[in-house]
Design an enzyme around this catalytic site. Structure first.
Site, PDB file in Angstrom:
ATOM      1  N   HIS A 173      38.171  76.237  68.440  1.00 53.35           N
ATOM      2  CA  HIS A 173      39.274  76.842  67.675  1.00 53.35           C
ATOM      3  C   HIS A 173      38.790  78.120  67.006  1.00 53.35           C
ATOM      4  O   HIS A 173      38.352  78.126  65.852  1.00 53.35           O
ATOM      5  CB  HIS A 173      39.807  75.867  66.623  1.00 53.35           C
ATOM      6  CG  HIS A 173      41.153  76.282  66.086  1.00 53.35           C
ATOM      7  ND1 HIS A 173      42.314  75.591  66.358  1.00 53.35           N
ATOM      8  CD2 HIS A 173      41.527  77.334  65.316  1.00 53.35           C
ATOM      9  CE1 HIS A 173      43.338  76.185  65.767  1.00 53.35           C
ATOM     10  NE2 HIS A 173      42.873  77.254  65.122  1.00 53.35           N
TER      11      HIS A 173
ATOM     12  N   HIS B 145      40.031  82.388  66.997  1.00 48.80           N
ATOM     13  CA  HIS B 145      40.959  83.418  67.445  1.00 48.80           C
ATOM     14  C   HIS B 145      40.231  84.741  67.656  1.00 48.80           C
ATOM     15  O   HIS B 145      39.273  85.054  66.945  1.00 48.80           O
ATOM     16  CB  HIS B 145      42.078  83.596  66.425  1.00 48.80           C
ATOM     17  CG  HIS B 145      42.973  82.401  66.306  1.00 48.80           C
ATOM     18  ND1 HIS B 145      44.048  82.193  67.138  1.00 48.80           N
ATOM     19  CD2 HIS B 145      42.938  81.338  65.463  1.00 48.80           C
ATOM     20  CE1 HIS B 145      44.643  81.064  66.806  1.00 48.80           C
ATOM     21  NE2 HIS B 145      43.983  80.524  65.793  1.00 48.80           N
TER      22      HIS B 145
ATOM     23  N   HIS C  19      49.072  74.701  68.172  1.00 47.68           N
ATOM     24  CA  HIS C  19      48.830  74.434  66.759  1.00 47.68           C
ATOM     25  C   HIS C  19      49.912  73.479  66.235  1.00 47.68           C
ATOM     26  O   HIS C  19      51.068  73.558  66.633  1.00 47.68           O
ATOM     27  CB  HIS C  19      48.926  75.721  65.934  1.00 47.68           C
ATOM     28  CG  HIS C  19      47.742  76.632  66.077  1.00 47.68           C
ATOM     29  ND1 HIS C  19      47.225  76.997  67.283  1.00 47.68           N
ATOM     30  CD2 HIS C  19      46.994  77.259  65.136  1.00 47.68           C
ATOM     31  CE1 HIS C  19      46.196  77.826  67.087  1.00 47.68           C
ATOM     32  NE2 HIS C  19      46.040  77.998  65.783  1.00 47.68           N
TER      33      HIS C  19
ATOM     34  N   GLU D 231      49.454  71.732  60.316  1.00 47.08           N
ATOM     35  CA  GLU D 231      48.706  72.509  59.327  1.00 47.08           C
ATOM     36  C   GLU D 231      49.616  72.781  58.131  1.00 47.08           C
ATOM     37  O   GLU D 231      49.378  72.317  57.022  1.00 47.08           O
ATOM     38  CB  GLU D 231      48.219  73.824  59.934  1.00 47.08           C
ATOM     39  CG  GLU D 231      47.474  74.723  58.951  1.00 47.08           C
ATOM     40  CD  GLU D 231      47.175  76.096  59.528  1.00 47.08           C
ATOM     41  OE1 GLU D 231      46.228  76.732  59.039  1.00 47.08           O
ATOM     42  OE2 GLU D 231      47.884  76.544  60.459  1.00 47.08           O
TER      43      GLU D 231
ATOM     44  N   ASP E 145      38.396  78.951  63.054  1.00 43.86           N
ATOM     45  CA  ASP E 145      39.713  79.575  63.019  1.00 43.86           C
ATOM     46  C   ASP E 145      39.604  81.099  63.019  1.00 43.86           C
ATOM     47  O   ASP E 145      39.635  81.721  64.068  1.00 43.86           O
ATOM     48  CB  ASP E 145      40.498  79.057  61.809  1.00 43.86           C
ATOM     49  CG  ASP E 145      42.009  79.184  61.989  1.00 43.86           C
ATOM     50  OD1 ASP E 145      42.447  79.655  63.046  1.00 43.86           O
ATOM     51  OD2 ASP E 145      42.757  78.808  61.057  1.00 43.86           O
ATOM     52  N   ASP E 146      39.474  81.707  61.835  1.00 43.84           N
ATOM     53  CA  ASP E 146      39.388  83.164  61.703  1.00 43.84           C
ATOM     54  C   ASP E 146      38.301  83.515  60.686  1.00 43.84           C
ATOM     55  O   ASP E 146      38.609  83.783  59.515  1.00 43.84           O
ATOM     56  CB  ASP E 146      40.729  83.738  61.228  1.00 43.84           C
ATOM     57  CG  ASP E 146      41.849  83.535  62.229  1.00 43.84           C
ATOM     58  OD1 ASP E 146      41.810  84.190  63.288  1.00 43.84           O
ATOM     59  OD2 ASP E 146      42.755  82.721  61.958  1.00 43.84           O
TER      60      ASP E 146
END
Length: 337
Positions: free
Chosen positions: A14, A16, A198, A201, A279-280
């Site tokens: 996961h 991006h 996704h 969340e 994630d980021d």
């Protein structure tokens, strides 16, 4: 003496594309181009975000779009992926599945097809440079029309033998129900791509249930709200549908107040496979290794349990069987060293 977590072989499922950029690279590219960055991306980095309301998500998305704007040439794309692969290798990540949405870059790189080809070439070079495996997940944006997702799914299908392994659905899950994108995922799955939307969340169990029932999810991005439904957790465990849990991201977006509030332990003990993710990192200030450190220091996982987390990430990946066997053996070696 605790075992070093950076030598534990693991898969990162996961991450991006834009969010994988190093903060130092963002600053450097912005200055080279004379672009002004907001304080949240410079001296106040990492930004204080709270995306649990619409205004907060807008701010998060605005910062993300600003970061994307510094990537203006193919060389920038190659650099981002090369550095991301170096960071993965340094943290023991031996297999990476990175999510890309060509739509955000298409106007500057000649359209969707040429943009995806550029990204695939960048991952090929980066993988060879860093000595790790890298695959691509093409992700649609749930804030856009489902017809756009259909277009991306057809594009992804054309590159199933050239590095694309899955089809995803990202952005604010409050802005579009998963079932609205069923056709796009059907196109992708018929061609052998895995389904990795996704869900769970910013919304609760119903969002995850749609991912599983309507999109036939192989993994769910985030998925932490599954803990609100014992029946759903049992379903995920029975079908071995992994949740790509990103603790630092959950805290950074205000989904959880503290890392300790992210229900990693509850999912694990319910038998739901977990693939820890960053994630980021550009916006949340930490990469994959930090998530494993949280497992040890906050969730009090033993080394045996941490090794199982790594195994679950590997088993939930699309890595070739020979790569999986090698990585799983590496996990065993780490545990017995």
């Amino acid at each position: 003496m605790p075992r070093p977590l950076n030598t534990l072989p693991k898969a990162h499922l996961h991450l991006h594309f834009t969010g994988s950029m190093r903060h130092s690279t963002l600053i450097e590219l912005a200055r080279e181009q004379g672009l002004h960055l907001p304080d949240a991306l410079e001296q106040d980095w990492p930004p204080k975000l709270r995306a649990t309301d619409e205004r907060g998500w807008f701010r998060f998305q605005r910062l993300y779009d600003i970061a994307r704007s510094v990537l203006t040439t193919p060389e920038h794309v190659f650099r981002l992926m090369r550095e991301a692969a170096e960071d993965e290798a340094a943290e023991g990540s031996r297999w990476l599945e990175i999510q890309v949405d060509p739509s955000g870059f298409a106007p500057r790189f000649g359209g969707l097809t040429s943009t995806l080809e550029l990204m695939l070439e960048s991952t090929r070079r980066a993988a060879e440079h860093a000595g790790i495996g890298i695959a691509v997940i093409v992700a649609a944006n749930r804030t856009r029309h489902p017809l756009d997702a259909n277009t991306l799914a057809r594009l992804a299908v054309q590159y199933t033998d050239h590095g694309v392994v899955g089809f995803g659905l990202s952005n604010d899950e409050r802005r579009g129900e998963a079932r609205d994108f069923e056709r796009a995922f059907r196109i992708a799955r018929r061609a052998g791509l895995i389904s990795v939307p996704h869900g769970g969340e910013l919304l609760g169990p119903r969002s995850i249930e749609q991912c599983v029932s309507d999109l036939d999810a192989d993994r769910v991005g985030h998925g932490i709200r599954a803990t609100e439904s014992p029946r759903l957790m049992e379903r995920l465990a029975d079908r071995q549908i992994a949740c790509e849990v990103c603790p630092s991201s959950n805290v950074g977006l205000g989904v959880s107040e503290r890392a300790a509030d992210v229900p990693v332990r509850k999912l694990f003990e319910a038998g739901v496979p977990i693939a820890l993710g960053a994630d980021d990192p550009l916006l949340f200030g930490s990469r994959l290794l930090k998530q494993y450190e949280l497992a040890r220091d906050v969730y009090e996982f033993t080394d045996t349990e941490i090794a199982e987390l790594a195994r679950q990430s590997i088993r939930s990946s699309t890595a070739p069987e020979s790569v999986r066997k090698e990585l799983l053996q590496g996990v065993d070696d780490w545990l017995t060293a």
